[in-house]
Design a protein around this motif. Sequence first.
Motif, PDB file in Angstrom:
ATOM      1  N   GLU A  82     -12.028  21.284 -14.946  1.00 14.51           N
ATOM      2  CA  GLU A  82     -10.730  21.258 -15.630  1.00 14.51           C
ATOM      3  C   GLU A  82      -9.763  20.311 -14.919  1.00 14.51           C
ATOM      4  N   ALA A  83      -9.672  20.444 -13.606  1.00 15.36           N
ATOM      5  CA  ALA A  83      -8.769  19.583 -12.841  1.00 15.36           C
ATOM      6  C   ALA A  83      -9.207  18.123 -12.912  1.00 15.36           C
ATOM      7  N   LEU A  84     -10.511  17.865 -12.820  1.00 18.64           N
ATOM      8  CA  LEU A  84     -11.026  16.494 -12.936  1.00 18.64           C
ATOM      9  C   LEU A  84     -10.647  15.878 -14.279  1.00 18.64           C
ATOM     10  N   ASP A  85     -10.814  16.640 -15.356  1.00 17.04           N
ATOM     11  CA  ASP A  85     -10.470  16.128 -16.688  1.00 17.04           C
ATOM     12  C   ASP A  85      -9.000  15.742 -16.763  1.00 17.04           C
ATOM     13  N   TRP A  86      -8.129  16.618 -16.259  1.00 23.02           N
ATOM     14  CA  TRP A  86      -6.696  16.348 -16.345  1.00 23.02           C
ATOM     15  C   TRP A  86      -6.282  15.178 -15.460  1.00 23.02           C
ATOM     16  N   ILE A  87      -6.820  15.094 -14.266  1.00 25.81           N
ATOM     17  CA  ILE A  87      -6.453  13.999 -13.360  1.00 25.81           C
ATOM     18  C   ILE A  87      -6.899  12.659 -13.940  1.00 25.81           C
ATOM     19  N   ARG A  88      -8.140  12.594 -14.401  1.00 25.35           N
ATOM     20  CA  ARG A  88      -8.636  11.329 -14.966  1.00 25.35           C
ATOM     21  C   ARG A  88      -7.866  10.954 -16.229  1.00 25.35           C
ATOM     22  N   ALA A  89      -7.520  11.926 -17.054  1.00 25.50           N
ATOM     23  CA  ALA A  89      -6.728  11.634 -18.259  1.00 25.50           C
ATOM     24  C   ALA A  89      -5.331  11.125 -17.876  1.00 25.50           C
ATOM     25  N   ALA A  90      -4.723  11.738 -16.867  1.00 31.24           N
ATOM     26  CA  ALA A  90      -3.389  11.286 -16.424  1.00 31.24           C
ATOM     27  C   ALA A  90      -3.453   9.862 -15.880  1.00 31.24           C
ATOM     28  N   LEU A  91      -4.491   9.544 -15.128  1.00 33.00           N
ATOM     29  CA  LEU A  91      -4.637   8.190 -14.593  1.00 33.00           C
ATOM     30  C   LEU A  91      -4.811   7.181 -15.728  1.00 33.00           C
ATOM     31  N   ARG A  92      -5.626   7.505 -16.707  1.00 31.42           N
ATOM     32  CA  ARG A  92      -5.849   6.581 -17.832  1.00 31.42           C
ATOM     33  C   ARG A  92      -4.596   6.401 -18.671  1.00 31.42           C
ATOM     34  N   ARG A  93      -3.855   7.477 -18.925  1.00 36.62           N
ATOM     35  CA  ARG A  93      -2.612   7.372 -19.706  1.00 36.62           C
ATOM     36  C   ARG A  93      -1.566   6.535 -18.989  1.00 36.62           C
ATOM     37  N   ASN A  94      -1.622   6.522 -17.682  1.00 36.47           N
ATOM     38  CA  ASN A  94      -0.621   5.820 -16.869  1.00 36.47           C
ATOM     39  C   ASN A  94      -1.291   4.679 -16.110  1.00 36.47           C
ATOM     40  N   ARG A  95      -1.969   3.796 -16.838  1.00 37.52           N
ATOM     41  CA  ARG A  95      -2.729   2.713 -16.194  1.00 37.52           C
ATOM     42  C   ARG A  95      -1.838   1.743 -15.440  1.00 37.52           C
ATOM     43  N   ILE A  96      -0.604   1.586 -15.864  1.00 41.38           N
ATOM     44  CA  ILE A  96       0.358   0.762 -15.129  1.00 41.38           C
ATOM     45  C   ILE A  96       1.310   1.723 -14.426  1.00 41.38           C
ATOM     46  N   VAL A  97       1.355   1.640 -13.105  1.00 42.38           N
ATOM     47  CA  VAL A  97       2.194   2.539 -12.311  1.00 42.38           C
ATOM     48  C   VAL A  97       3.319   1.722 -11.691  1.00 42.38           C
ATOM     49  N   ASP A  98       4.524   2.213 -11.848  1.00 36.50           N
ATOM     50  CA  ASP A  98       5.710   1.599 -11.253  1.00 36.50           C
ATOM     51  C   ASP A  98       5.898   0.150 -11.728  1.00 36.50           C
ATOM     52  N   GLY A  99       5.379  -0.163 -12.895  1.00 34.40           N
ATOM     53  CA  GLY A  99       5.578  -1.474 -13.486  1.00 34.40           C
ATOM     54  C   GLY A  99       4.830  -2.622 -12.826  1.00 34.40           C
ATOM     55  N   THR A 112       0.821  -1.208   0.000  1.00 37.66           N
ATOM     56  CA  THR A 112       0.000   0.000   0.000  1.00 37.66           C
ATOM     57  C   THR A 112       0.856   1.260   0.000  1.00 37.66           C
ATOM     58  N   ARG A 113       1.859   1.301   0.848  1.00 37.89           N
ATOM     59  CA  ARG A 113       2.737   2.475   0.933  1.00 37.89           C
ATOM     60  C   ARG A 113       3.426   2.736  -0.402  1.00 37.89           C
ATOM     61  N   SER A 114       3.963   1.675  -0.996  1.00 37.90           N
ATOM     62  CA  SER A 114       4.647   1.790  -2.276  1.00 37.90           C
ATOM     63  C   SER A 114       3.686   2.266  -3.373  1.00 37.90           C
ATOM     64  N   LEU A 115       2.465   1.755  -3.370  1.00 39.11           N
ATOM     65  CA  LEU A 115       1.467   2.173  -4.350  1.00 39.11           C
ATOM     66  C   LEU A 115       1.179   3.666  -4.223  1.00 39.11           C
ATOM     67  N   MET A 116       0.951   4.126  -3.007  1.00 44.66           N
ATOM     68  CA  MET A 116       0.636   5.544  -2.808  1.00 44.66           C
ATOM     69  C   MET A 116       1.783   6.443  -3.268  1.00 44.66           C
ATOM     70  N   LEU A 117       3.007   6.069  -2.927  1.00 45.15           N
ATOM     71  CA  LEU A 117       4.167   6.865  -3.344  1.00 45.15           C
ATOM     72  C   LEU A 117       4.328   6.839  -4.861  1.00 45.15           C
ATOM     73  N   ALA A 118       4.066   5.679  -5.483  1.00 47.97           N
ATOM     74  CA  ALA A 118       4.191   5.570  -6.937  1.00 47.97           C
ATOM     75  C   ALA A 118       3.125   6.405  -7.641  1.00 47.97           C
ATOM     76  N   VAL A 119       1.885   6.393  -7.142  1.00 46.49           N
ATOM     77  CA  VAL A 119       0.822   7.200  -7.754  1.00 46.49           C
ATOM     78  C   VAL A 119       1.128   8.687  -7.577  1.00 46.49           C
ATOM     79  N   LYS A 120       1.624   9.068  -6.414  1.00 43.48           N
ATOM     80  CA  LYS A 120       1.997  10.475  -6.212  1.00 43.48           C
ATOM     81  C   LYS A 120       3.081  10.885  -7.203  1.00 43.48           C
ATOM     82  N   ALA A 121       4.136  10.078  -7.332  1.00 43.15           N
ATOM     83  CA  ALA A 121       5.234  10.406  -8.256  1.00 43.15           C
ATOM     84  C   ALA A 121       4.720  10.483  -9.695  1.00 43.15           C
ATOM     85  N   MET A 122       3.835   9.567 -10.075  1.00 44.44           N
ATOM     86  CA  MET A 122       3.280   9.575 -11.424  1.00 44.44           C
ATOM     87  C   MET A 122       2.483  10.848 -11.665  1.00 44.44           C
TER      88      MET A 122
END
Length: 178
Positions: free
Chosen positions: A118-135, A3-13
């Motif tokens: 505007e922020a919602l659009d960008w956040i959701r787009a960033a999440l979709r573009r980066n569906r795999i985080v930290d491999g 969980t900790r690693s996931l949160m840090l990886a999503v923040k970095a992404m």
Amino acid sequence: MKTRSLMLAVKAMLVHALEDYPFPLPERGTELCGMAAEALCGEAPPLTRRPAAGDLKVFLHGLPEKMGDRTYPFVCIRWTKGEVDEKEWQAGCLETLALIIGVHAPRNQEQAGLLLAEALDWIRAALRRNRIVDGRYQLNLPLSASIPDYEKRWNEFHMATVFADYDYVIPPTPLGEK
């Protein structure tokens, strides 16, 4: 569990994905801005670029106490729930993160609502573009988003939450072994 690693990886992404994101401010209080204006009008009006101190900030589990209005706009990543499931040959975890988005627009509610969109659009787009985080962490669609207390009258700030489910594989624990 990671969980900790996931949160840090999503923040970095998110920090990396938002580096070149010029969070817009409308020129006037009632002018539409950014992607919201583009969607409604077919083209976006010129945007003003916030200075670096005003860019979308990413925090983990809480907001700094002494920043005041400078905290906005922000994304605050919080863990909300998780589960572990084990099949015959594979084990996995499903973790849900809440990405709380906050914007502040002192002129009026319309401006705050459009900046939030505007922020919602960008956040959701960033999440979709980066569906795999930290491999190793995979985003599960659909992404859901909501506004807390949507019936409440808002003032110059608006908030919304995007719920992102991530799954990942962990080593199985054979029965009878410690």
